[in-house]
Scaffold this motif. Structure first.
Motif, PDB file in Angstrom:
ATOM      1  N   TRP A   3      12.053   6.278  -0.164  1.00 57.64           N
ATOM      2  CA  TRP A   3      11.949   5.055  -0.967  1.00 57.64           C
ATOM      3  C   TRP A   3      12.906   5.110  -2.166  1.00 57.64           C
ATOM      4  O   TRP A   3      13.581   4.132  -2.482  1.00 57.64           O
ATOM      5  CB  TRP A   3      10.507   4.843  -1.474  1.00 57.64           C
ATOM      6  CG  TRP A   3      10.445   3.672  -2.392  1.00 57.64           C
ATOM      7  CD1 TRP A   3      10.396   2.351  -2.037  1.00 57.64           C
ATOM      8  CD2 TRP A   3      10.514   3.700  -3.824  1.00 57.64           C
ATOM      9  NE1 TRP A   3      10.429   1.556  -3.166  1.00 57.64           N
ATOM     10  CE2 TRP A   3      10.495   2.354  -4.265  1.00 57.64           C
ATOM     11  CE3 TRP A   3      10.588   4.721  -4.773  1.00 57.64           C
ATOM     12  CZ2 TRP A   3      10.550   2.013  -5.622  1.00 57.64           C
ATOM     13  CZ3 TRP A   3      10.642   4.382  -6.114  1.00 57.64           C
ATOM     14  CH2 TRP A   3      10.622   3.041  -6.535  1.00 57.64           C
ATOM     15  N   PRO A  23      15.067  -5.640  -2.111  1.00 58.98           N
ATOM     16  CA  PRO A  23      14.216  -5.582  -3.308  1.00 58.98           C
ATOM     17  C   PRO A  23      13.492  -4.235  -3.386  1.00 58.98           C
ATOM     18  O   PRO A  23      13.129  -3.668  -2.357  1.00 58.98           O
ATOM     19  CB  PRO A  23      13.212  -6.720  -3.091  1.00 58.98           C
ATOM     20  CG  PRO A  23      13.823  -7.613  -2.076  1.00 58.98           C
ATOM     21  CD  PRO A  23      14.737  -6.759  -1.233  1.00 58.98           C
ATOM     22  N   ARG A  24      13.292  -3.743  -4.608  1.00 55.57           N
ATOM     23  CA  ARG A  24      12.696  -2.413  -4.791  1.00 55.57           C
ATOM     24  C   ARG A  24      11.186  -2.415  -4.534  1.00 55.57           C
ATOM     25  O   ARG A  24      10.563  -1.368  -4.489  1.00 55.57           O
ATOM     26  CB  ARG A  24      12.954  -1.910  -6.218  1.00 55.57           C
ATOM     27  CG  ARG A  24      14.400  -1.797  -6.612  1.00 55.57           C
ATOM     28  CD  ARG A  24      15.137  -0.701  -5.855  1.00 55.57           C
ATOM     29  NE  ARG A  24      14.535   0.613  -6.045  1.00 55.57           N
ATOM     30  CZ  ARG A  24      14.640   1.608  -5.170  1.00 55.57           C
ATOM     31  NH1 ARG A  24      15.304   1.426  -4.040  1.00 55.57           N
ATOM     32  NH2 ARG A  24      14.089   2.775  -5.421  1.00 55.57           N
ATOM     33  N   TRP A  25      10.581  -3.581  -4.435  1.00 53.11           N
ATOM     34  CA  TRP A  25       9.127  -3.659  -4.228  1.00 53.11           C
ATOM     35  C   TRP A  25       8.798  -4.986  -3.573  1.00 53.11           C
ATOM     36  O   TRP A  25       9.677  -5.826  -3.394  1.00 53.11           O
ATOM     37  CB  TRP A  25       8.389  -3.495  -5.558  1.00 53.11           C
ATOM     38  CG  TRP A  25       8.859  -4.406  -6.658  1.00 53.11           C
ATOM     39  CD1 TRP A  25       9.864  -4.156  -7.548  1.00 53.11           C
ATOM     40  CD2 TRP A  25       8.394  -5.734  -6.967  1.00 53.11           C
ATOM     41  NE1 TRP A  25      10.042  -5.228  -8.393  1.00 53.11           N
ATOM     42  CE2 TRP A  25       9.140  -6.208  -8.066  1.00 53.11           C
ATOM     43  CE3 TRP A  25       7.399  -6.560  -6.426  1.00 53.11           C
ATOM     44  CZ2 TRP A  25       8.939  -7.457  -8.646  1.00 53.11           C
ATOM     45  CZ3 TRP A  25       7.186  -7.830  -6.998  1.00 53.11           C
ATOM     46  CH2 TRP A  25       7.956  -8.256  -8.102  1.00 53.11           C
ATOM     47  N   GLY A  26       7.541  -5.166  -3.227  1.00 50.44           N
ATOM     48  CA  GLY A  26       7.127  -6.414  -2.589  1.00 50.44           C
ATOM     49  C   GLY A  26       7.122  -6.281  -1.070  1.00 50.44           C
ATOM     50  O   GLY A  26       7.386  -5.207  -0.514  1.00 50.44           O
ATOM     51  N   ASN A  31      10.219  -5.027   0.864  1.00 51.07           N
ATOM     52  CA  ASN A  31      10.401  -3.587   0.708  1.00 51.07           C
ATOM     53  C   ASN A  31       9.473  -2.830   1.658  1.00 51.07           C
ATOM     54  O   ASN A  31       9.886  -1.897   2.356  1.00 51.07           O
ATOM     55  CB  ASN A  31      10.129  -3.201  -0.751  1.00 51.07           C
ATOM     56  CG  ASN A  31      10.438  -1.743  -1.020  1.00 51.07           C
ATOM     57  OD1 ASN A  31       9.621  -0.873  -0.767  1.00 51.07           O
ATOM     58  ND2 ASN A  31      11.648  -1.475  -1.512  1.00 51.07           N
ATOM     59  N   LYS A  32       8.244  -3.249   1.700  1.00 51.04           N
ATOM     60  CA  LYS A  32       7.267  -2.576   2.569  1.00 51.04           C
ATOM     61  C   LYS A  32       7.671  -2.704   4.043  1.00 51.04           C
ATOM     62  O   LYS A  32       7.622  -1.735   4.802  1.00 51.04           O
ATOM     63  CB  LYS A  32       5.894  -3.198   2.335  1.00 51.04           C
ATOM     64  CG  LYS A  32       4.761  -2.496   3.049  1.00 51.04           C
ATOM     65  CD  LYS A  32       3.454  -3.225   2.773  1.00 51.04           C
ATOM     66  CE  LYS A  32       2.273  -2.532   3.420  1.00 51.04           C
ATOM     67  NZ  LYS A  32       1.056  -3.369   3.324  1.00 51.04           N
ATOM     68  N   THR A  67       0.804  -6.466  -5.986  1.00 48.72           N
ATOM     69  CA  THR A  67       2.030  -7.263  -5.931  1.00 48.72           C
ATOM     70  C   THR A  67       3.213  -6.365  -5.559  1.00 48.72           C
ATOM     71  O   THR A  67       4.100  -6.756  -4.817  1.00 48.72           O
ATOM     72  CB  THR A  67       2.293  -7.936  -7.298  1.00 48.72           C
ATOM     73  OG1 THR A  67       1.105  -8.623  -7.687  1.00 48.72           O
ATOM     74  CG2 THR A  67       3.452  -8.910  -7.223  1.00 48.72           C
ATOM     75  N   VAL A  68       3.184  -5.159  -6.072  1.00 48.70           N
ATOM     76  CA  VAL A  68       4.265  -4.210  -5.779  1.00 48.70           C
ATOM     77  C   VAL A  68       4.185  -3.771  -4.317  1.00 48.70           C
ATOM     78  O   VAL A  68       5.195  -3.695  -3.617  1.00 48.70           O
ATOM     79  CB  VAL A  68       4.186  -3.003  -6.745  1.00 48.70           C
ATOM     80  CG1 VAL A  68       5.147  -1.905  -6.327  1.00 48.70           C
ATOM     81  CG2 VAL A  68       4.493  -3.460  -8.177  1.00 48.70           C
ATOM     82  N   PRO A  84       2.099  -5.286  -1.419  1.00 49.11           N
ATOM     83  CA  PRO A  84       1.105  -6.253  -0.943  1.00 49.11           C
ATOM     84  C   PRO A  84       0.490  -5.818   0.383  1.00 49.11           C
ATOM     85  O   PRO A  84       1.118  -5.103   1.157  1.00 49.11           O
ATOM     86  CB  PRO A  84       1.920  -7.535  -0.746  1.00 49.11           C
ATOM     87  CG  PRO A  84       3.276  -7.264  -1.330  1.00 49.11           C
ATOM     88  CD  PRO A  84       3.468  -5.791  -1.325  1.00 49.11           C
ATOM     89  N   MET A  94       4.719   3.404  -6.241  1.00 49.15           N
ATOM     90  CA  MET A  94       5.267   3.941  -4.998  1.00 49.15           C
ATOM     91  C   MET A  94       4.895   5.411  -4.817  1.00 49.15           C
ATOM     92  O   MET A  94       4.647   5.859  -3.700  1.00 49.15           O
ATOM     93  CB  MET A  94       6.789   3.772  -4.969  1.00 49.15           C
ATOM     94  CG  MET A  94       7.231   2.319  -4.931  1.00 49.15           C
ATOM     95  SD  MET A  94       6.549   1.420  -3.520  1.00 49.15           S
ATOM     96  CE  MET A  94       7.339  -0.191  -3.729  1.00 49.15           C
ATOM     97  N   TYR A 136       3.328   6.257  -1.389  1.00 49.67           N
ATOM     98  CA  TYR A 136       4.066   7.073  -0.415  1.00 49.67           C
ATOM     99  C   TYR A 136       3.958   8.575  -0.660  1.00 49.67           C
ATOM    100  O   TYR A 136       4.413   9.376   0.153  1.00 49.67           O
ATOM    101  CB  TYR A 136       5.545   6.671  -0.402  1.00 49.67           C
ATOM    102  CG  TYR A 136       5.779   5.301   0.196  1.00 49.67           C
ATOM    103  CD1 TYR A 136       5.511   5.055   1.540  1.00 49.67           C
ATOM    104  CD2 TYR A 136       6.258   4.244  -0.587  1.00 49.67           C
ATOM    105  CE1 TYR A 136       5.721   3.797   2.087  1.00 49.67           C
ATOM    106  CE2 TYR A 136       6.468   2.987  -0.044  1.00 49.67           C
ATOM    107  CZ  TYR A 136       6.198   2.761   1.298  1.00 49.67           C
ATOM    108  OH  TYR A 136       6.395   1.520   1.843  1.00 49.67           O
ATOM    109  N   MET A 155       1.934   4.328   8.626  1.00 44.89           N
ATOM    110  CA  MET A 155       2.662   3.056   8.721  1.00 44.89           C
ATOM    111  C   MET A 155       4.144   3.279   9.060  1.00 44.89           C
ATOM    112  O   MET A 155       4.715   2.595   9.907  1.00 44.89           O
ATOM    113  CB  MET A 155       2.530   2.301   7.402  1.00 44.89           C
ATOM    114  CG  MET A 155       3.368   1.049   7.312  1.00 44.89           C
ATOM    115  SD  MET A 155       3.183   0.215   5.722  1.00 44.89           S
ATOM    116  CE  MET A 155       4.602   0.834   4.846  1.00 44.89           C
TER     117      MET A 155
END
Ligand SMILES: Cc1cc2nc3c(=O)[nH]c(=O)nc-3n(C[C@H](O)[C@H](O)[C@H](O)COP(=O)(O)OP(=O)(O)OC[C@H]3O[C@@H](n4cnc5c(N)ncnc54)[C@H](O)[C@@H]3O)c2cc1C
Ligand code: SF4
Lengths: 542, 139
Positions: A374, A383-386, A389-390, B19-20, B22, B112, B116, B132
């Motif tokens: 990551w 994007p670094r997040w959201g 990113n996932k 939010t970071v 979701p 994160m 992770y 995942m």
């Protein structure tokens, strides 16, 4: 206490030195600043390790009382702790870097010993030839390969180095990364070879083979199949009954009589008490930064700036490796989870690159921890997040592959490890103050190599690739070297070709400090080979 | 949750975490134990950052009230994301006690880590993020 030899540091160089001396009948004391820790104590913490340190280390250097001062490119100085950027640390524990390393076991290439005569000396750099060549070191590389234990492909390696004897073990089986990269290299017409490793691909010397655990680089080995000082040379040294290893023992100062003869080492135990051990010979093997610090912290009337430092060379030419790399998003998964991960290399760009000085070995990457993936392996436009990113993490963790390598740095005399005048460690010893950068020429080479890495990934099928330019900075952490360079001219070097400090009969350096340049490949086998060579000579002359 | 955050700061943090990272077919940050990770860290390596977190979470909440007229935790996901993006870009409408963008990137980094990182650190419950992405642990 009185011994024949004190070895400061139990890492790559120190372990070898201790074994050679003890096996030759000498009484040896090894002082090691770090602890003697178990596999469990080192653990598999993904946030605190020598691969990605997001919080204080578990495997040293300890957080409290061991800072350094770092002066950045812009000249701003700050106090840094062991896991923070700027510290330039290596593990501090019994075995030093060898307990946790990735175990790539490269010999330096013949041209690595002759950088100045091959390329000329870039203005402002301290690029120089070694006083010895590949042929001088070849028998000792072989000894390191057999006595510490390396797996590799003799035939493939023989295309790059004259080699008298095969590796003691065959290479590990290749995985998905290597398979993809082999195809790419074939399409490009590049030569490839399996990465030699200080790992038991099969049981060797009484220990088991690698179980491909995947927590290799930055961690200790659960199978005891990764070979380092702690489970080979140190063990053999102790088995002679003539060597003693003292963990949590910090060498503070090398003692010297008025005539310039070294008499022993003053050291600090875990309670802070001072001791002096007298010795016929002192061998510094504390790593490039700490060895320079120790010598500088040992001033005498004759050498007011520290032992071996009357020509202001100790601590200069501090170097490591600037890394050139590219990442590629592959159409199919290439992560198979089989450790150590790094497997296939090319040496086609280690030298003879048009228009740049030197070059680098390029290879695939060690198994990447998810948090490190990551932090470092995502495309720059993601994007670094959201949710995006996932999703990318989910779909591409197994697809994104890195190719990169250690660019031979062009050393600068202004890249330095000195004593800080104000800051002291927990025992009151002045800490290391690091400043300067690699020479700017290094960046041109790195840019060229990053292009080669991208080309390799594309030819191997990558859908897209990306990279980032290297910055002008000091890169002297895990591969730190050069602070006590070897040479025949005592005005331009610190030790002679046998590792003996100029002007001293009985003071030696046997670690990465003595490297004149740091090769186009990872340095540890060279550190070991040099220590075998120097220690053997020392015993022969004794 | 983290002992020394106020109830409203804790609620904002919870909303920030989700939010970071979701939730979708796989758990979001909260379900994956990121709050538990952070609570542990606030008693350990991040103890020194608790006040920073508190002040930053208050500031995010104030931004939400200024821009949308409701606290951050009460916004729907799209607005949370838009607001956090704006703050991350330095596009703020209320006074901040420190650099807003740095605060967001600091929190994102820690979230994160909790998501992770290894389960031994208190987050990544049952290695849910590793399953995942298909990172498998072998001995
Ligand atoms: C995660 C990681 C991966 C790596 N992977 C590779 C690889 O794949 N291939 C490769 O070639 N290299 C690799 N390296 C680098 C390699 O480990 C180092 O180059 C090598 O260990 C340096 O050897 P050294 O003898 O100079 O010093 P070290 O091995 O660092 O040993 C120095 C020892 O001295 C001790 N010490 C320091 N100061 C004092 C003091 N005052 N008193 C007593 N003791 C002291 C230290 O605690 C340490 O144990 C890696 C390193 C790390 C950390
Ligand atoms: S990959 Fe092999 S050598 Fe490396 S730590 Fe795991 S078992 Fe040991």
């Amino acid at each position: 206490m009185r011994v024949d030899a004190v070895v400061v540091g139990s890492g790559a160089g120190g372990g070898v030195a201790a074994a050679v001396l003890a096996q030759a009948g000498k009484q040896v004391l090894v002082l090691e600043r770090g602890r003697d820790v178990t596999y469990e104590e080192i653990g598999r913490d993904h946030l605190r390790n020598h691969r990605i340190a997001r919080h204080p280390h578990r495997a040293g250097t300890d957080l409290e009382g061991n800072p350094r001062v770092f002066v950045d490119v812009a000249g701003r100085e700050r106090l840094v702790r062991a896991h923070e950027p700027g510290f330039h640390g290596n593990p501090t524990l019994v075995g030093g870097g060898t307990r946790l390393y990735g175990a790539q076991a490269w010999r330096f290439l013949p041209a690595d010993f002759a950088m100045a005569s091959t390329y000329g000396v870039p203005a402002g750099s301290s690029l120089a030839d070694w006083p010895i060549g590949y042929d001088d070191l070849a028998p000792f590389y072989e000894r390191a390969e057999w006595e510490i234990g390396v797996c590799g492909d003799h035939v493939a390696s023989s295309r790059h180095w004259p080699r008298a004897k095969p590796y003691p073990m065959p290479p590990l089986p290749e995985g998905l990364q290597a398979r993809a990269l082999r195809q790419g290299a074939a399409a490009l017409g590049w030569d490839v070879l399996p990465v030699p490793l200080l790992i038991n691909s099969v049981p060797y010397a009484g220990r088991d083979g690698c179980t491909r655990c995947g927590h290799c680089v930055g961690f200790a080995c659960p199978a005891d199949a990764k070979n380092g000082s702690h489970n080979t040379v140190l063990r053999r040294a102790l088995a002679t009954g003539r060597a003693r290893l003292l963990p949590e023992a910090v060498a503070e100062r090398v003692e010297c009589d008025p005539a310039g003869r070294v008499t022993g080492v003053r050291w600090v135990d875990r309670s802070g008490a001072r001791h002096v051990v007298e010795a016929e010979v002192v061998i510094c093997a504390a790593g490039a930064i700490e060895t320079a610090r120790l010598l500088q912290n040992s001033p005498t009337r004759r050498e007011p700036y520290g032992l071996g430092n009357n020509h202001d060379q100790v601590g200069r030419h501090l170097q490591g490796h600037t890394y050139a790399w590219a990442l590629g998003e592959m159409p199919e998964p290439v992560h198979d989870g089989l450790g150590p991960g790094v497997s296939l290399a090319t040496l086609d760009f280690a030298h003879q690159n048009d228009g740049v000085v030197g070059g680098a070995m390029l290879a695939d990457e060690f198994t990447v921890l998810p948090i490190a993936f990551w932090a470092r392996n995502l495309p720059p436009d993601l994007p670094r997040w959201g949710l995006d990113n996932k999703r990318y993490m989910r779909e591409n963790y197994r697809r994104v592959m890195r190719v990169g390598g250690p660019v031979q740095e062009i050393p600068s005399p202004d890249a330095r490890a000195r004593l800080d005048r104000h800051v002291r460690d927990r025992w009151g010893i002045p800490v290391a103050r690091l400043s300067g950068t690699t020479h700017p020429e290094t960046l041109r080479t790195a840019a060229h190599l990053a292009g080669r890495a991208r080309a390799w990934l594309h030819a191997s099928g990558a859908r897209r690739t990306w990279t980032e330019p290297a910055h002008l900075a000091l890169h002297a952490g895990q591969h730190q070297s050069g602070t006590c360079r070897m040479g025949d001219d005592e005005r331009a070097s610190v030790v002679d070709r046998w590792g003996r400090v100029h002007g001293h009969d009985n003071l030696y350096v046997m670690d990465a400090s003595v490297h004149v340049t740091n090769g186009a490949l990872n340095p540890v086998l060279t550190i070991m080979a040099l220590a075998f060579r120097a220690a053997e000579r020392l015993c022969a002359d004794w | 949750m983290a002992a020394d955050l106020t109830a409203s700061q804790s609620a904002t943090l919870r909303a920030v975490v989700d939010t970071v990272v979701p939730a979708d077919d796989d758990p979001g940050g909260v379900e994956a134990g990121v709050l538990r990770y952070l609570a542990g860290q606030f008693r350990g390596d991040l103890a020194g950052l608790l006040a920073y977190y508190g002040a930053g979470l208050d500031a995010i909440d104030a931004e939400a009230r200024e821009v949308y007229g409701a606290g951050f935790a009460l916004l729907r996901p799209g607005r949370r994301e838009a607001l956090l993006k704006a703050v991350e870009a330095g596009d703020t409408h209320t006074p901040w006690p420190f650099d807003a963008a740095t605060f967001v990137s600091t929190v994102v980094g820690h979230v994160m880590e909790g998501f992770y990182g290894d389960p031994g650190n208190g987050g990544n419950r049952d290695a849910v993020s590793w399953r995942m992405i298909r990172f498998e642990v072998r001995d």
